[in-house]
Design a protein around this motif. Structure first.
Motif, mmCIF file in Angstrom:
data_model
loop_
_atom_site.group_PDB
_atom_site.id
_atom_site.type_symbol
_atom_site.label_atom_id
_atom_site.label_comp_id
_atom_site.label_asym_id
_atom_site.label_seq_id
_atom_site.Cartn_x
_atom_site.Cartn_y
_atom_site.Cartn_z
ATOM 1 N N TYR A 466 8.521 18.467 0.737
ATOM 2 C CA TYR A 466 8.948 17.286 1.494
ATOM 3 C C TYR A 466 9.917 16.361 0.765
ATOM 4 O O TYR A 466 10.633 15.599 1.403
ATOM 5 C CB TYR A 466 7.719 16.466 1.909
ATOM 6 N N LEU A 467 9.928 16.401 -0.583
ATOM 7 C CA LEU A 467 10.687 15.390 -1.328
ATOM 8 C C LEU A 467 11.763 15.975 -2.237
ATOM 9 O O LEU A 467 12.186 15.316 -3.191
ATOM 10 C CB LEU A 467 9.720 14.530 -2.159
ATOM 11 N N ASN A 468 12.183 17.176 -1.969
ATOM 12 C CA ASN A 468 13.262 17.790 -2.761
ATOM 13 C C ASN A 468 12.970 17.784 -4.255
ATOM 14 O O ASN A 468 13.866 17.589 -5.090
ATOM 15 C CB ASN A 468 14.597 17.078 -2.505
ATOM 16 N N GLY A 469 11.706 17.995 -4.603
ATOM 17 C CA GLY A 469 11.314 18.074 -6.001
ATOM 18 C C GLY A 469 11.029 16.743 -6.660
ATOM 19 O O GLY A 469 10.677 16.690 -7.849
ATOM 20 N N GLU A 470 11.148 15.640 -5.928
ATOM 21 C CA GLU A 470 10.919 14.308 -6.491
ATOM 22 C C GLU A 470 9.488 13.844 -6.237
ATOM 23 O O GLU A 470 8.734 14.484 -5.500
ATOM 24 C CB GLU A 470 11.923 13.319 -5.894
ATOM 25 N N SER A 471 9.130 12.727 -6.834
ATOM 26 C CA SER A 471 7.789 12.162 -6.676
ATOM 27 C C SER A 471 7.814 10.995 -5.690
ATOM 28 O O SER A 471 8.849 10.334 -5.539
ATOM 29 C CB SER A 471 7.252 11.665 -8.024
ATOM 30 N N PRO A 472 6.687 10.703 -5.042
ATOM 31 C CA PRO A 472 6.616 9.547 -4.133
ATOM 32 C C PRO A 472 6.408 8.245 -4.902
ATOM 33 O O PRO A 472 5.367 7.595 -4.807
ATOM 34 C CB PRO A 472 5.406 9.887 -3.247
ATOM 35 N N ASP A 473 7.394 7.859 -5.691
ATOM 36 C CA ASP A 473 7.246 6.727 -6.605
ATOM 37 C C ASP A 473 6.897 5.418 -5.903
ATOM 38 O O ASP A 473 6.062 4.645 -6.384
ATOM 39 C CB ASP A 473 8.547 6.531 -7.397
ATOM 40 N N LEU A 474 7.546 5.152 -4.773
ATOM 41 C CA LEU A 474 7.305 3.882 -4.091
ATOM 42 C C LEU A 474 5.913 3.833 -3.476
ATOM 43 O O LEU A 474 5.194 2.835 -3.589
ATOM 44 C CB LEU A 474 8.364 3.653 -3.011
ATOM 45 N N LEU A 475 5.517 4.912 -2.809
ATOM 46 C CA LEU A 475 4.202 4.917 -2.159
ATOM 47 C C LEU A 475 3.077 4.973 -3.175
ATOM 48 O O LEU A 475 1.985 4.456 -2.918
ATOM 49 C CB LEU A 475 4.099 6.071 -1.171
ATOM 50 N N ASP A 476 3.307 5.567 -4.334
ATOM 51 C CA ASP A 476 2.279 5.522 -5.384
ATOM 52 C C ASP A 476 2.002 4.076 -5.781
ATOM 53 O O ASP A 476 0.849 3.675 -5.965
ATOM 54 C CB ASP A 476 2.733 6.318 -6.601
ATOM 55 N N GLY A 477 3.067 3.282 -5.900
ATOM 56 C CA GLY A 477 2.874 1.870 -6.248
ATOM 57 C C GLY A 477 2.158 1.100 -5.158
ATOM 58 O O GLY A 477 1.367 0.197 -5.439
ATOM 59 N N LEU A 478 2.421 1.452 -3.908
ATOM 60 C CA LEU A 478 1.718 0.814 -2.794
ATOM 61 C C LEU A 478 0.256 1.217 -2.782
ATOM 62 O O LEU A 478 -0.634 0.384 -2.588
ATOM 63 C CB LEU A 478 2.383 1.217 -1.473
ATOM 64 N N MET A 479 -0.007 2.483 -2.997
ATOM 65 C CA MET A 479 -1.381 3.002 -2.993
ATOM 66 C C MET A 479 -2.231 2.351 -4.076
ATOM 67 O O MET A 479 -3.396 1.998 -3.858
ATOM 68 C CB MET A 479 -1.320 4.518 -3.184
ATOM 69 N N ILE A 480 -1.658 2.149 -5.260
ATOM 70 C CA ILE A 480 -2.407 1.566 -6.379
ATOM 71 C C ILE A 480 -2.906 0.172 -6.043
ATOM 72 O O ILE A 480 -3.954 -0.267 -6.528
ATOM 73 C CB ILE A 480 -1.533 1.561 -7.655
ATOM 74 N N ASN A 481 -2.193 -0.532 -5.165
ATOM 75 C CA ASN A 481 -2.605 -1.888 -4.798
ATOM 76 C C ASN A 481 -4.003 -1.932 -4.182
ATOM 77 O O ASN A 481 -4.677 -2.966 -4.221
ATOM 78 C CB ASN A 481 -1.586 -2.497 -3.815
ATOM 79 N N GLU A 482 -4.468 -0.826 -3.629
ATOM 80 C CA GLU A 482 -5.804 -0.796 -3.023
ATOM 81 C C GLU A 482 -6.911 -0.977 -4.048
ATOM 82 O O GLU A 482 -8.026 -1.371 -3.696
ATOM 83 C CB GLU A 482 -6.009 0.520 -2.272
ATOM 84 N N ILE A 483 -6.625 -0.703 -5.319
ATOM 85 C CA ILE A 483 -7.669 -0.774 -6.342
ATOM 86 C C ILE A 483 -8.225 -2.186 -6.481
ATOM 87 O O ILE A 483 -9.392 -2.386 -6.830
ATOM 88 C CB ILE A 483 -7.131 -0.275 -7.702
#
Length: 496
Positions: A466-483
């Motif tokens: 889905y990401l052409n070999g890249e990481s979901p950098d922005l959504l990872d930062g959003l997800m971490i906010n749930e902690i």
């Protein structure tokens, strides 16, 4: 210089270049020859010494990058004896007319054009600009040189942009441009945020007479001067015989994209598919950029870091679940990471205990039992055990838990992403808004059997499929906010 014949190809290029509309938007698939048409369009007026035009992109690197506007203009303008000025990114033609390339990265930059008279305005990748920027610059589209002012714009299909709302009359329910409407001119007036459309100038004036007629009478000019004409032309890479003759492999590059990207970039489709496995459902996620009613909360920072520039350093500032600021650094040394995090903390008065960072990316640098750099901050370990909650749900790991919770929060309309964040450039091709919608498709639930714990598809599948070999950098930062909203019974990956 040797004679060279330069002319538009049949199809998109010929249709777009032959239109007499005030505004022509070319929104075809990648490789349709949109930039070539944009550069060719103003050449019809270069013999007027007072004629001038500006073609905008969001950032200067997008203009000067290899294969960008400047490089493409060098393939055309020297053949009409234009002289380049690479410092000013402008061309001067023999009679004195000029074409300039300029950036508009931030919305506040538009005020620099206050008072300008720009006969020809071009936008390369219109979806990168805000609606406010476009319509403000439309007010600068005026002329005293005898040439009727006109605007030309290009873009790839982007169903999440304001541009889609502007041109959706030309798009069918299946997402493809309607063949019989390509190049058909419509007319509009704009009353504040309201667009008033008509199939003729007279119809438009009639619908908008309540405010056009008083203005017309006060100014002493005809009502039709308050009406603009606009058309949309979709394009296909298959029409660009010139490109395919020299680079036939380009089709394979487009065909290898994810399903939605292939539909947009290869097929020119303006719709997206809906997948029940998506953590972030499409329609709900579109709303996060307008959910201004979401209540503010405590100040927090999340950090997604990969050392030595293998990915981007991304620092996000939240007020509860209002995402208010972002800092993106392409390459980061250890000192850069700490300095940038502390700068964001100082800017918004965020205490260390409200800073959470991806320990998998940066743990080797600032992790360990003695965190001397940001004491009392939270090291988020993707693979660590999920945190038990009252509802008894089970997840494969903490990352899956926080992604599920983040997706459900979006579904409840409890997330807001500010325009400041959304309009920031993620790279030289995408804004943060566009990148988030791009990453959204990669975060999917894995198939669950019976009483298995909830889990995500594998990261390598996210990246490669889905990401052409890249990481979901922005959504990872959003997800971490749930902690910050989970209440563990014992400490978890916190180094004090």
């Amino acid at each position: 210089m040797a004679v060279k014949n330069i002319y538009p190809q049949d199809g998109y290029q010929m249709t777009a270049l032959s239109s007499s509309a005030d505004i022509v938007i070319g929104g075809g698939a990648a490789g349709a020859g949109k930039t070539f048409s944009l550069l060719l369009d103003p050449l019809r007026d270069i013999h007027n010494p007072d004629f001038g035009g500006v073609i905008f992109r969001r950032t200067t690197p997008q203009i000067t990058a290899q294969g960008g506007l400047w490089d493409e203009s060098k393939k055309i303008y020297p053949y009409v004896n234009a002289k380049p000025n690479q410092t000013l990114l402008s061309w001067t033609f023999p009679k004195g007319s000029k074409i300039k390339f300029s950036h508009l990265e931030h919305e506040k930059n538009v005020t620099a054009w206050q008072g300008s008279q720009i006969t020809f305005i071009g936008f390369d990748e219109l979806t990168h600009f805000s609606k406010e920027t476009f319509f403000y610059l439309l007010s600068r589209n005026r002329s005293t040189c005898g040439v009727k002012p006109y605007v030309r714009a290009t873009c790839n299909p982007d169903p999440d942009s304001w541009v889609y709302e502007l041109i959706n009359w030309w798009i069918s329910e299946d997402g493809f441009p309607i063949p019989e409407r390509q190049g058909v001119v419509r007319y509009f007036c704009k009353d504040g945020d309201s667009m008033i459309w008509g199939d003729t100038i007279e119809e438009c004036i009639k619908k908008a007479s309540y405010y056009i007629i008083p203005l017309s009478e006060k100014a002493g000019i005809a009502p039709e001067n308050f009406v603009k004409s606009l058309t949309f032309v979709g394009g296909s890479v298959y029409e660009n015989k010139e490109l395919l003759s020299v680079n036939p492999q380009y089709l394979a590059n487009l065909a290898s994209q994810s399903e939605d990207n292939r539909k947009m970039l290869l097929d020119g489709n303006w719709k997206v598919s809906i997948n029940p496995q998506d953590i972030y459902q499409y329609n709900s996620f579109k709303d996060v950029f307008t959910n201004d009613f979401v209540s503010s909360g405590d100040k927090r920072i999340t950090v997604d870091v990969a050392m030595m520039g293998s990915d981007k350093l991304i620092i996000n500032y939240f007020e509860g679940h209002r995402w208010m600021d972002i800092k993106i650094i392409d390459k980061s040394s250890g000192k850069d990471v700490i300095d940038a995090i502390k700068a964001m903390q100082k800017k918004y008065n965020v205490p260390n205990r409200k800073v959470a960072y991806d320990a998998n990316g940066v743990g080797a640098f600032i992790g360990g039992s003695e965190n001397a750099f940001i004491p009392n901050s939270i090291a988020f370990d993707n693979a660590s055990q999920f945190i038990k909650t009252k509802d008894g749900r089970k997840f494969k790991n903490l990352k899956a838990q926080c992604y599920y919770l983040s997706g459900e929060r979006v579904g409840r309309n409890e997330l807001f992403i500010s325009e400041k964040v959304a309009s920031t450039m993620y790279n030289d091709k995408m804004t943060v808004r566009q990148r988030l919608m791009f990453e959204r498709k990669a975060i999917k639930k894995a198939k669950k059997i019976d009483e298995e714990a909830e889990k995500l598809i594998r990261k390598d599948e996210m990246k490669q499929k889905y990401l052409n070999g890249e990481s979901p950098d922005l959504l990872d930062g959003l997800m971490i906010n749930e902690i910050f909203d989970l209440k563990p019974k014992k400490k978890f990956s916190v180094y004090v």
